[in-house]
Scaffold this motif. Structure first.
Motif, mmCIF file in Angstrom:
data_model
loop_
_atom_site.group_PDB
_atom_site.id
_atom_site.type_symbol
_atom_site.label_atom_id
_atom_site.label_comp_id
_atom_site.label_asym_id
_atom_site.label_seq_id
_atom_site.Cartn_x
_atom_site.Cartn_y
_atom_site.Cartn_z
ATOM 1 N N GLN A 16 0.825 -1.202 0.000
ATOM 2 C CA GLN A 16 0.000 0.000 0.000
ATOM 3 C C GLN A 16 0.862 1.257 0.000
ATOM 4 O O GLN A 16 0.543 2.231 -0.694
ATOM 5 C CB GLN A 16 -0.938 -0.003 1.210
ATOM 6 C CG GLN A 16 -2.022 -1.056 1.111
ATOM 7 C CD GLN A 16 -2.848 -1.140 2.378
ATOM 8 O OE1 GLN A 16 -2.433 -0.698 3.446
ATOM 9 N NE2 GLN A 16 -4.036 -1.722 2.277
ATOM 10 N N ILE A 17 1.942 1.241 0.765
ATOM 11 C CA ILE A 17 2.860 2.390 0.776
ATOM 12 C C ILE A 17 3.403 2.630 -0.623
ATOM 13 O O ILE A 17 3.447 3.766 -1.100
ATOM 14 C CB ILE A 17 4.003 2.169 1.793
ATOM 15 C CG1 ILE A 17 3.468 2.242 3.224
ATOM 16 C CG2 ILE A 17 5.124 3.185 1.576
ATOM 17 C CD1 ILE A 17 4.463 1.786 4.286
ATOM 18 N N LYS A 18 3.787 1.557 -1.301
ATOM 19 C CA LYS A 18 4.324 1.691 -2.662
ATOM 20 C C LYS A 18 3.289 2.286 -3.611
ATOM 21 O O LYS A 18 3.634 3.061 -4.510
ATOM 22 C CB LYS A 18 4.798 0.330 -3.185
ATOM 23 C CG LYS A 18 6.081 -0.132 -2.559
ATOM 24 C CD LYS A 18 6.509 -1.474 -3.117
ATOM 25 C CE LYS A 18 7.818 -1.912 -2.513
ATOM 26 N NZ LYS A 18 8.267 -3.208 -3.054
ATOM 27 N N MET A 19 2.026 1.945 -3.411
ATOM 28 C CA MET A 19 0.984 2.503 -4.283
ATOM 29 C C MET A 19 0.799 3.995 -4.039
ATOM 30 O O MET A 19 0.559 4.751 -4.978
ATOM 31 C CB MET A 19 -0.330 1.750 -4.087
ATOM 32 C CG MET A 19 -0.296 0.360 -4.696
ATOM 33 S SD MET A 19 -1.904 -0.448 -4.759
ATOM 34 C CE MET A 19 -2.195 -0.797 -3.045
ATOM 35 N N TYR A 20 0.908 4.430 -2.793
ATOM 36 C CA TYR A 20 0.766 5.853 -2.494
ATOM 37 C C TYR A 20 1.982 6.657 -2.969
ATOM 38 O O TYR A 20 1.863 7.842 -3.256
ATOM 39 C CB TYR A 20 0.560 6.084 -0.993
ATOM 40 C CG TYR A 20 -0.869 5.922 -0.564
ATOM 41 C CD1 TYR A 20 -1.796 6.944 -0.743
ATOM 42 C CD2 TYR A 20 -1.304 4.744 0.022
ATOM 43 C CE1 TYR A 20 -3.111 6.801 -0.353
ATOM 44 C CE2 TYR A 20 -2.627 4.590 0.416
ATOM 45 C CZ TYR A 20 -3.522 5.619 0.227
ATOM 46 O OH TYR A 20 -4.822 5.464 0.606
#
Length: 150
Positions: free
Chosen positions: A90-94
């Motif tokens: 999720q961090i990578k997507m943000y």
């Protein structure tokens, strides 16, 4: 003008969510560190058994090692690692922008993961690097928001 304001509003929402995710990631890393530490203590007690002088001492060390090794169920460890992986994704997507601040966070998280995969819980400096990178990212985002607001 309304479009820029809406974009900034969305960016602030994303940053708030990213802040929560990074906090959760760091918290999960501390939990994994605790598990690694407990398992290492159990392993050390098993080694100490070889050097124990008496049967009673060996038995005591064996019980202590078992207690450390069984402190966490495999399911608990699997769930924690699964959550950690999901949070990281999720961090990578943000952080889809290729700006240096976002890249610094991603690199520091990857270094942390490399250490965790090696069961290296001597990674407090790495956690601090993630925190510093995140602070720099959010500071930069705040500067951008202030420029747009003016």
């Amino acid at each position: 003008m309304q479009l820029k304001e809406k974009q900034q509003e969305i960016q602030l929402e994303w940053d708030n969510e990213l802040r929560k995710l990074l906090g959760s990631y760091i918290s999960h890393c501390y939990k994994v560190n605790s598990i690694i530490d407990t398992l290492k203590r159990g392993k050390a007690k098993l080694k100490d058994m070889d050097n124990a002088g008496s049967y009673e001492e060996q038995l005591k060390l064996s019980k202590e090692a078992k207690k450390n090794i069984e402190a966490f169920t495999p399911e608990e460890v699997d769930d924690l690692l699964k959550e950690l992986t999901e949070i990281q994704a999720q961090i990578k997507m943000y952080l889809f922008h290729d700006d240096p601040y976002a890249v610094a966070i991603l690199i520091s998280i990857q270094k942390m993961n490399d250490k965790l995969m090696k069961l290296d819980n001597d990674n407090i400096k790495d956690l601090n690097v993630i925190i510093t990178a995140a602070r720099n990212y959010f500071r930069h985002q705040w500067e951008i928001t202030n420029k747009v607001a003016k």
